[in-house]
Design a protein around this motif. Structure first.
Motif, PDB file in Angstrom:
ATOM      1  N   ARG A  89      -3.027   2.090  -3.662  1.00  0.00           N
ATOM      2  CA  ARG A  89      -3.820   2.637  -2.566  1.00  0.00           C
ATOM      3  C   ARG A  89      -4.620   1.530  -1.884  1.00  0.00           C
ATOM      4  NH1 ARG A  89      -6.393   8.490  -4.327  1.00  0.00           N
ATOM      5  NH2 ARG A  89      -4.423   9.518  -4.907  1.00  0.00           N
ATOM      6  N   GLY A  90      -4.941   1.785  -0.594  1.00  0.00           N
ATOM      7  CA  GLY A  90      -5.777   0.852   0.156  1.00  0.00           C
ATOM      8  C   GLY A  90      -4.960  -0.203   0.871  1.00  0.00           C
ATOM      9  N   THR A  91      -5.577  -0.811   1.886  1.00  0.00           N
ATOM     10  CA  THR A  91      -4.926  -1.887   2.639  1.00  0.00           C
ATOM     11  C   THR A  91      -5.961  -2.959   2.925  1.00  0.00           C
ATOM     12  OG1 THR A  91      -3.414  -0.303   3.704  1.00  0.00           O
ATOM     13  CG2 THR A  91      -3.591  -2.491   4.691  1.00  0.00           C
ATOM     14  N   SER A 127       0.838  -1.204   0.000  1.00  0.00           N
ATOM     15  CA  SER A 127       0.000   0.000   0.000  1.00  0.00           C
ATOM     16  C   SER A 127       0.872   1.252   0.000  1.00  0.00           C
ATOM     17  CB  SER A 127      -0.917   0.008   1.222  1.00  0.00           C
ATOM     18  OG  SER A 127      -0.163  -0.020   2.417  1.00  0.00           O
ATOM     19  N   GLY A 128       0.254   2.381  -0.321  1.00  0.00           N
ATOM     20  CA  GLY A 128       1.008   3.627  -0.434  1.00  0.00           C
ATOM     21  C   GLY A 128       1.739   4.026   0.820  1.00  0.00           C
ATOM     22  N   SER A 129       1.252   3.589   1.981  1.00  0.00           N
ATOM     23  CA  SER A 129       1.909   3.954   3.239  1.00  0.00           C
ATOM     24  C   SER A 129       3.291   3.325   3.373  1.00  0.00           C
ATOM     25  CB  SER A 129       1.037   3.530   4.423  1.00  0.00           C
ATOM     26  OG  SER A 129       0.779   2.143   4.374  1.00  0.00           O
ATOM     27  N   MET A 130       3.602   2.335   2.561  1.00  0.00           N
ATOM     28  CA  MET A 130       4.903   1.680   2.628  1.00  0.00           C
ATOM     29  C   MET A 130       6.023   2.564   2.081  1.00  0.00           C
ATOM     30  SD  MET A 130       4.725  -1.349   4.070  1.00  0.00           S
ATOM     31  CE  MET A 130       6.062  -2.370   3.448  1.00  0.00           C
ATOM     32  N   ARG A 131       5.663   3.759   1.561  1.00  0.00           N
ATOM     33  CA  ARG A 131       6.714   4.675   1.120  1.00  0.00           C
ATOM     34  C   ARG A 131       7.233   5.530   2.271  1.00  0.00           C
ATOM     35  NH1 ARG A 131       2.419   6.619  -1.841  1.00  0.00           N
ATOM     36  NH2 ARG A 131       3.499   6.044  -3.754  1.00  0.00           N
ATOM     37  N   ALA A 132       6.643   5.416   3.461  1.00  0.00           N
ATOM     38  CA  ALA A 132       7.097   6.188   4.616  1.00  0.00           C
ATOM     39  C   ALA A 132       8.555   5.883   4.914  1.00  0.00           C
ATOM     40  CB  ALA A 132       6.229   5.874   5.830  1.00  0.00           C
ATOM     41  N   THR A 133       9.294   6.895   5.361  1.00  0.00           N
ATOM     42  CA  THR A 133      10.743   6.769   5.552  1.00  0.00           C
ATOM     43  C   THR A 133      11.150   6.617   7.010  1.00  0.00           C
ATOM     44  OG1 THR A 133      10.937   9.181   5.590  1.00  0.00           O
ATOM     45  CG2 THR A 133      11.243   8.074   3.461  1.00  0.00           C
ATOM     46  N   ASP A 134      10.189   6.322   7.906  1.00  0.00           N
ATOM     47  CA  ASP A 134      10.597   6.115   9.297  1.00  0.00           C
ATOM     48  C   ASP A 134      11.423   4.847   9.445  1.00  0.00           C
ATOM     49  OD1 ASP A 134       8.419   4.568   8.620  1.00  0.00           O
ATOM     50  OD2 ASP A 134       7.501   4.644  10.613  1.00  0.00           O
ATOM     51  N   GLY A 152     -10.208  -8.181  -7.844  1.00  0.00           N
ATOM     52  CA  GLY A 152     -10.871  -7.261  -8.753  1.00  0.00           C
ATOM     53  C   GLY A 152     -11.450  -6.045  -8.054  1.00  0.00           C
ATOM     54  N   ARG A 153     -12.312  -5.320  -8.768  1.00  0.00           N
ATOM     55  CA  ARG A 153     -12.878  -4.098  -8.222  1.00  0.00           C
ATOM     56  C   ARG A 153     -13.784  -4.372  -7.024  1.00  0.00           C
ATOM     57  NH1 ARG A 153     -14.619  -0.392 -13.444  1.00  0.00           N
ATOM     58  NH2 ARG A 153     -12.496  -0.057 -14.265  1.00  0.00           N
ATOM     59  N   GLU A 154     -14.409  -5.554  -7.013  1.00  0.00           N
ATOM     60  CA  GLU A 154     -15.299  -5.867  -5.905  1.00  0.00           C
ATOM     61  C   GLU A 154     -14.561  -5.898  -4.575  1.00  0.00           C
ATOM     62  OE1 GLU A 154     -18.663  -6.418  -5.694  1.00  0.00           O
ATOM     63  OE2 GLU A 154     -18.631  -5.497  -7.668  1.00  0.00           O
ATOM     64  N   ALA A 155     -13.231  -6.117  -4.624  1.00  0.00           N
ATOM     65  CA  ALA A 155     -12.462  -6.166  -3.391  1.00  0.00           C
ATOM     66  C   ALA A 155     -12.313  -4.796  -2.759  1.00  0.00           C
ATOM     67  CB  ALA A 155     -11.071  -6.761  -3.661  1.00  0.00           C
ATOM     68  N   MET A 156     -12.672  -3.733  -3.481  1.00  0.00           N
ATOM     69  CA  MET A 156     -12.514  -2.386  -2.952  1.00  0.00           C
ATOM     70  C   MET A 156     -13.618  -2.021  -1.960  1.00  0.00           C
ATOM     71  SD  MET A 156      -9.708  -1.488  -4.153  1.00  0.00           S
ATOM     72  CE  MET A 156      -9.691   0.223  -3.655  1.00  0.00           C
ATOM     73  N   ARG A 157     -14.542  -2.919  -1.712  1.00  0.00           N
ATOM     74  CA  ARG A 157     -15.523  -2.668  -0.665  1.00  0.00           C
ATOM     75  C   ARG A 157     -15.406  -3.780   0.370  1.00  0.00           C
ATOM     76  NH1 ARG A 157     -20.222  -5.810  -1.005  1.00  0.00           N
ATOM     77  NH2 ARG A 157     -20.463  -7.035  -2.919  1.00  0.00           N
ATOM     78  N   VAL A 158     -15.854  -3.490   1.568  1.00  0.00           N
ATOM     79  CA  VAL A 158     -15.793  -4.489   2.630  1.00  0.00           C
ATOM     80  C   VAL A 158     -16.786  -5.593   2.321  1.00  0.00           C
ATOM     81  CG1 VAL A 158     -16.133  -4.898   5.081  1.00  0.00           C
ATOM     82  CG2 VAL A 158     -15.090  -2.767   4.308  1.00  0.00           C
TER      83      VAL A 158
END
Length: 348
Positions: A161-163, A95-102, A189-195
């Motif tokens: 994006r998303g986790t 996910s996009g948060s994996m670009r954090a540099t901590d 697929g796209r269906e995975a973008m909802r809970v």
């Protein structure tokens, strides 16, 4: 030490009887030698070294016999042995948060480096598969013994994006149990973008017998290692996915990357705070009878994978050691006979 046939331990009573017999023979021989005082001069001329040599072969014989009698009772011991895990699935957060540099140089790069080092340290007979998950989940590499293919798959990660941690677990389970009825297309697929409830993702086939759950952690042929740095934002509930793994006996080792307090990151005009959901990761590991690890730095992450390698490649378990005791007993008996022939020209 535990014995499978403890009733045979009474045979050990033979050993003290043999000791008493040996002492009686020594006493008898000494009594017979008294009328011949010249024998004392002979023993003195032979030197003191003959004294301990005289008793060593019988001592080795008694030790060997004791080992053989213990082996007959089938003893059990707790030993470290090569693990029976033949397949390991690495489910890694992209996910996009994996670009954090901590975690230097950044979370994704540190995770990739640690995963590649982990793969290199595994025995060649262990198959490894790779699952990448963000808003969706996909099988990046089928389980294989080729380290080169695995490293290529890990290097090809692209941030999204998303986790969907639950989706990552379900795709990993689908790789382990291809006949379990898990709809990978729906997860990726796209269906995975909802809970989604898990019964929409995994449906048992009607012509197959009903599934019977097993004890958590009892499936010794595979394990899953899930690495993530954030909270689930979409997809299947990870606790439901963990229950699926637990019912099949698969252990899910979870690794949390980054600081618990979180960090604000920005990319292409948007920003967000990413926070590590340790509670869920601990709960997933607990439900599957596995462990949770936290890695706040790149060095911590490397140590985590080193620990996982030792836990998965080698396991401690109770096993029968009759063969080892029998081998030791046979070697002692051979040594006793060999020394007796070498020193005295007779067997004991």
């Amino acid at each position: 030490m535990v014995f499978l046939w403890p009733d045979l331990l009474w045979l050990l009573a033979i050993v003290p009887l043999l000791v008493l017999l040996y002492l009686w023979l020594l006493h008898r021989r000494k009594a017979q030698a008294l009328p011949y005082p010249g024998l004392a001069l002979v023993r003195q001329a032979m030197g003191r070294g003959q004294g301990w040599r005289r008793h060593l072969p019988p001592l080795l014989f008694l030790l060997g016999l004791t080992a053989l009698l213990l082996a007959a009772a089938r003893p059990l011991a707790v030993l470290q042995l090569p693990s029976q895990h033949q397949t390991i699935i690495l489910a890694m957060d992209v996910s996009g948060s994996m670009r954090a540099t901590d975690v230097e140089p950044d979370r994704l790069t540190a995770a990739q480096n640690a995963a590649k080092a982990f793969i290199k340290d595994l025995p060649r007979h262990v198959r490894v598969g790779v699952v990448a998950f963000a808003g969706t989940a996909q099988l990046a590499q089928l389980p294989t013994q080729s380290h080169e293919d695995l490293i290529k798959a890990i290097d090809s990660f692209q941030l999204q994006r998303g986790t969907a941690t639950g989706n990552g677990l379900m795709v990993a389970l689908a790789a382990l149990f291809p006949d379990a009825g898990i709809d990978i297309a729906a997860l990726g697929g796209r269906e995975a973008m909802r809970v989604r409830p898990i019964d929409e993702i995994a449906r048992p086939e009607p012509d197959k017998p009903a599934f019977t759950p097993v004890a958590p952690g009892s499936y010794r042929s595979a394990a899953i290692i899930m690495l993530t740095d954030g909270q689930r934002t979409t997809g299947v509930d990870p606790m439901e996915a963990a229950q699926w793994a637990a019912d099949r006996g698969v252990r899910v080792y979870t690794v949390g990357v980054g600081t618990v307090e979180g960090e604000i990151i920005g990319f292409e005009g948007w920003s967000m705070r990413v926070r590590l959901d340790e509670d869920t990761l601990k709960a997933v590991a607990l439900r599957t009878n596995a462990e949770y690890f936290h890695a706040a730095t790149a060095q911590d992450l490397r140590k985590v994978y080193e620990t996982l390698s030792s836990r998965i490649a080698v396991e401690t378990k109770e096993t029968e050691v009759s063969a080892l005791l029998a081998l030791a007993g046979a070697m002692l008996l051979l040594l006793a006979g060999g020394l007796s022939v070498w020193w005295f020209g007779r067997v004991l």
